[in-house]
Enzyme design. Structure first.
Site, short mmCIF file in Angstrom:
data_model
loop_
_atom_site.label_atom_id
_atom_site.label_comp_id
_atom_site.label_asym_id
_atom_site.label_seq_id
_atom_site.Cartn_x
_atom_site.Cartn_y
_atom_site.Cartn_z
N GLU A 318 -53.00 -27.89 44.34
CA GLU A 318 -52.49 -28.16 42.99
C GLU A 318 -52.44 -29.65 42.69
O GLU A 318 -52.80 -30.10 41.60
CB GLU A 318 -51.12 -27.52 42.79
CG GLU A 318 -50.05 -27.97 43.76
CD GLU A 318 -48.66 -27.51 43.33
OE1 GLU A 318 -48.46 -27.21 42.14
OE2 GLU A 318 -47.76 -27.48 44.19
N HIS A 319 -51.95 -30.46 43.64
CA HIS A 319 -51.82 -31.90 43.44
C HIS A 319 -52.82 -32.63 44.34
O HIS A 319 -52.76 -32.45 45.57
CB HIS A 319 -50.42 -32.40 43.81
CG HIS A 319 -49.31 -31.74 43.08
ND1 HIS A 319 -48.33 -31.00 43.71
CD2 HIS A 319 -49.01 -31.69 41.76
CE1 HIS A 319 -47.47 -30.55 42.82
NE2 HIS A 319 -47.86 -30.94 41.62
#
Length: 433
Positions: A318-319
């Site tokens: 996600e990051h």
């Protein structure tokens, strides 16, 4: 081939833990379906030691709670919500409705219609995650959702005042002090006192994520979520101390949060490992960050940035934070991520808390096929059609009849036939009259 300085626990161990969560969640949802509010109250009392007369806060209660929140906290909440609202509004404005005429008198159009009711889950339990109120509620309201029901759990039996203030200022129409599976299930299936919603958004622990997964289909969800993930791509220009701090900043989300470094510099890799080991003992959140790094932390050294970006894509985290000499290369080189954070002046924590992009992002490889929560998630892109030309209706009817019969759909073909003959006054061979 990458050189691994630190690896995570085997995937089989993680999978076994998920199975146990799944079974527990299934039983709780079944109980709430059967007993409604009574089951919700039992769950809340058992898991959160919370069983008030009403889980929904009244307007008067909200007003009193907000009044107790320090002014600086309220100002900061408003500032961050302004950032989120601005970005979400630009997203909404980028979505165009249109109507075109593809043939004479054949009008086709597209509209964006907000869902009638959305549920916002704002995590809490241990930490008051006010930012999730901004991400889920503000974005829904920018999309035009008329009813937003928001749930957040009490924290150790107390009202999370800043979170309630954030939910209220974001525009929530209903605020419930209710957490966990019971909150998600109540919003999804409806109870005597909680009206059902059409879509549920927001992060949460493993039980919340599993409840959303099991209820998906009966209710819409933003995405399938798992533990917070961070991956940093770094080259020789990266500051090892900053890299270590940024890895641990995400590891504190929970003991199962993966934190991965991929770097072209073995010197950077080894210094990062030393800094992490030095910083961890003094972290107030080390009881989460420590196990996360121990079990799910990884460090890999690769030959060049092309290999680093390719390896990063296989994680589909996600990051993804890019601490390299030319960080914007990642925009061209990478494909599978929830959000990119480019350069040393940017960090994942900005995305989590203040910068304005949405922090509800795909985990567990879901970035291969979806982005994160955005204003479009609350909108249904629908179409409409109108034929006002008899000549065009004849043409379409004739083609429809032939195309449908190729597929052996006689009923479809006849719908085309009646329009084709209506304007040309022909007989229908299949009509007994």
């Amino acid at each position: 081939m990458p050189k691994t300085l630190k690896s995570a626990v085997p995937a089989e161990q993680v999978a076994a833990e998920r199975t146990d969560v799944s079974d527990r969640v299934r039983a709780l949802i079944a109980d709430i379906r059967e007993r409604g509010d009574a089951a919700v109250r039992d769950c809340s009392a058992k898991f959160d030691a919370w069983s008030p007369e009403s889980f929904r806060l009244s307007a008067e209660e909200i007003e009193k709670i907000v009044a107790r929140v320090p002014g600086q906290v309220l100002d900061d909440i408003r500032f961050v919500q302004d950032q989120v609202r601005t970005f979400a509004q630009w997203q909404r404005d980028s979505l165009q409705e249109f109507e075109i005429e593809t043939l004479p008198g054949v009008h086709l159009g597209q509209k964006h219609v907000p869902v009638a009711a959305a549920g916002a889950y704002v995590p809490g339990g241990r930490y008051p995650l006010t930012a999730s109120a901004h991400m889920t509620i503000v974005t829904a309201k920018v999309a035009g959702v008329p009813r937003v029901a928001a749930c957040t759990p009490p924290i150790r039996g107390e009202v999370p005042e800043a979170t309630v203030a954030a939910m209220h200022l974001a525009g929530a129409d209903e605020i419930y002090l209710l957490g966990g599976v019971q909150a998600v299930a109540a919003m999804a299936v409806g109870t005597e006192t909680v009206g059902r919603v059409d879509l549920i958004a927001g992060p949460g622990n493993a039980y919340v994520a599993e409840a959303k997964r099991q209820l998906f289909g009966e209710v819409g969800i933003d995405l399938f979520a798992g533990p917070t993930e961070v991956l940093i791509v770094a080259d020789h220009t990266a500051d090892p101390f900053v890299v270590a701090v940024d890895l641990l900043s995400q590891a504190e989300h929970g003991p199962d949060s993966p934190a991965v470094l991929i770097t072209t510099s073995e010197d950077v890799a080894r210094e990062v490992l030393e800094h992490v080991e030095a910083l961890l003992p003094g972290m107030p959140t080390r009881d989460f960050a420590g196990p996360a790094w121990r079990d799910h932390g990884e460090i890999h050294v690769v030959d060049d940035l092309d290999e680093a970006f390719a390896l990063a894509d296989t994680y589909a985290f996600e990051h993804v934070q890019v601490l390299t000499e030319e960080p914007r290369q990642a925009l061209e080189k990478m494909r599978d991520y929830g959000a990119l954070f480019l350069g040393p002046g940017t960090c994942v924590s900005y995305g989590d808390k203040v910068i304005g992009t949405n922090h509800v992002l795909p985990t567990r490889g879901a970035a291969r096929y979806t982005g994160g929560l955005w204003v479009g998630k609350y909108l249904k892109t629908v179409t409409y059609q109108e034929v006002t030309s008899s000549e065009s209706s004849v043409l379409l009817g004739e083609v429809c009849g032939r195309a449908a019969r190729v597929e052996l759909f006689e009923g479809h073909a006849r719908s085309g036939d009646v329009r084709a003959v209506e304007f040309r006054r022909r007989e229908l061979s299949w009509n007994p009259a």
